[in-house]
Design an enzyme around this catalytic site. Structure first.
Site, short mmCIF file in Angstrom:
data_model
loop_
_atom_site.label_atom_id
_atom_site.label_comp_id
_atom_site.label_asym_id
_atom_site.label_seq_id
_atom_site.Cartn_x
_atom_site.Cartn_y
_atom_site.Cartn_z
N ASP A 13 4.53 11.29 4.37
CA ASP A 13 5.17 10.68 3.19
C ASP A 13 6.59 10.20 3.46
O ASP A 13 7.46 10.24 2.58
CB ASP A 13 5.17 11.66 2.00
N HIS A 41 -0.35 5.77 1.03
CA HIS A 41 0.77 4.92 1.46
C HIS A 41 1.15 3.97 0.34
O HIS A 41 0.34 3.14 -0.08
CB HIS A 41 0.36 4.14 2.73
#
Ligand code: GDP
Ligand code: IMO
Ligand code: MG
Length: 446
Positions: A13, A41
């Site tokens: 992340d 994403h």
């Protein structure tokens, strides 16, 4: 740039999606090489945010082909939903290609993932990994055990049937699985719908490289979640390293031109496992709130803390990083002081500044040593506008000094800085300086 890898340099992340999307503007192919629906994403387009799980970020750009590559485990029903969702929003702009070698992640793997993580936690709750429960571990285990089913095999009913019977026989511990006929029928149907997208992707990429086209390998998860080199057992089941990206796409190492490691100006982790610079108090809550730190796949709050240069140096060396993308610097804008982890004090009194202990329990006992850097101003609209107009020279001087410190500590130049979630809020700092020269092949000659 011909072949470049973008990979996560922390615990996932890090804003890989945003950096990949930025670089995809000049790529012909973007290839996901590992993981599956555990990835999330995010790219914030003018039309709104998009979260991609199993499609490569290149599919959001005209003229780019997004390849879901051979090293992935793909949940076909979820993939179809992802495709439909993008189509309905009018955001599917590139071409989609799926590798025939990618393994099929089945709904039973999701059930097994939950079963396994509960099993781990039965004796000791902390032993649960907190997986995304998307079936990654079991799907990769079946791949390694040669019980797997590949995307290219969905259109072969006899193979499909035989493989499912074998697979079911290996899982007597899973109750209430659907009848094989029913699953085989659903898989055949989804396989028929996806078939026009399924190709053998390696020669497509080799030919593109031979033509001098730009190929970007989009990392998912992160090097510290690598099954061998991460904080085992608190890892995922694939190889999200630069070497893994090559294995998972079928691109030879000799074609590689660069590896970009993506790291936030601070650090987050979702799920269990050691996190030496974690902030559990108010300051952690501040990072979570201002950084919007919630899992893009599971919605879980992310654990937050400070940039850890011991880990970043390790990732740089493990992956041969040629440059860094430092993201979310705006989140720290206006903060007086920015702590950065530069070493660990261990319970035996020793100090560690280099290298990741291979034992996760040892890392969990590490007490971080911090250096504190002066903060930089808030990223108000005027500053953002100046950066858009003038480029990196408009970045605040305090931030530039912080970035220079990160470069010194890791030996890797910072090439990109992310200063907002929007697609255009990434700035290029110029080409990275050349890496250490190697003697080359002539050194081997007698
Ligand atoms: P990935 O898995 O590495 O692609 O990252 P995620 O998408 O899971 O998480 C990154 C989050 O940060 C997303 O919500 C992005 O929209 C957001 N983001 C990305 N870059 C920046 C940035 O530079 N600043 C801010 N404030 N947010 C960012
Ligand atoms: P992206 O690509 C952050 C974490 C999970 C868990 C561990 C194992 O969006 O950065 P798994 O489901 O893979 O078996 O879970 O790995 N994890 C991630 N954390 N970002 C990810 O992906 C992750 N993918 C897996 O939280 O701790
Ligand atoms: Mg993510």
């Amino acid at each position: 740039m011909t072949v470049r890898i973008v990979l996560g340099a922390q615990f996932g992340d890090e804003a890989k999606g945003k950096i990949v999307d930025f670089l995809a503007a000049s790529a012909r192919y973007v290839v996901r090489s590992a993981g599956g629906p555990n990835a999330g994403h995010t790219i914030v387009l003018p039309e709104g945010p998009v979260v991609l799980h199993q499609l490569a970020c290149g599919v959001l750009r005209h003229g780019v082909t997004g390849v879901s590559g051979p090293g992935m485990v793909i949940q076909p029903f979820k993939l179809e939903e992802e495709l439909t969702g993008l189509e309905q929003r009018g955001l599917l702009r590139g071409e989609v290609v799926l590798s025939d070698r990618a393994h099929v992640l089945l709904p039973l793997h999701e059930v097994e993932d939950a079963w396994e993580d509960e099993l781990r936690g039965r004796r000791r709750p902390e032993a649960s990994l907190g997986t995304t429960r998307s079936g990654i571990g079991p799907a990769y285990a079946d791949r390694a055990g040669r019980f797997g089913l590949r995307l290219g095999e969905l259109g072969r009913p006899a193979v499909l049937r035989e493989r499912l019977e074998l697979l079911y026989a290996t899982k007597p511990h899973l109750a209430n699985l659907p009848p094989i006929d029913e699953l085989a029928g659903r898989l055949t149907e989804v396989g028929t719908r996806l078939a026009p997208l399924v190709r053998t992707t390696e020669p497509i990429l080799w030919d593109a490289i031979a033509r001098g086209e730009n190929v970007l390998l989009e990392g998912a998860q992160s090097a510290l979640l690598d099954v061998d080199f991460g904080t085992y057992p608190y890892v995922t089941s694939s190889h999200p390293t630069s070497a893994g990206a090559l294995v998972g796409s079928g691109i030879p190492p000799t074609e590689l031109d660069g590896v970009v490691g993506v790291a936030k100006a601070y650090c987050t982790r979702v799920g269990a496992g050691p996190f030496p610079t974690e902030e559990v108090g108010e300051r952690g809550e501040f990072l979570r709130r201002v950084g919007g730190e919630r899992g893009a796949t599971t919605g879980r709050p992310r654990r937050c803390g400070w940039l850890d240069l011991v880990l970043l140096r390790y990732v740089a060396r493990l992956n041969g990083l040629t440059s860094l993308a430092i993201t979310k610097v705006d989140v720290l804008g206006g903060v007086d002081e920015v702590p950065v982890g530069v070493g660990y004090r261990m319970p035996d009194g020793s100090t560690v500044r280099d290298g990741l202990p291979s034992d996760a329990d040892e890392l969990a006992r590490a007490e971080p040593i911090y250096e504190t850097w002066p903060g930089w101003p808030e990223f108000h609209a005027h500053l953002r506008e100046r950066i858009r107009r003038e480029g990196a020279t408009a970045l605040p001087s305090e931030l530039r000094r912080f970035l220079a410190f990160v470069e010194d500590a890791t030996g890797v130049p910072v090439e990109y800085v992310g200063y907002g979630a929007h697609r255009d809020e990434t700035v290029w700092l110029g080409p990275p300086t050349a890496r250490r020269r190697r003697p080359g092949i002539s050194a081997w000659n007698p």
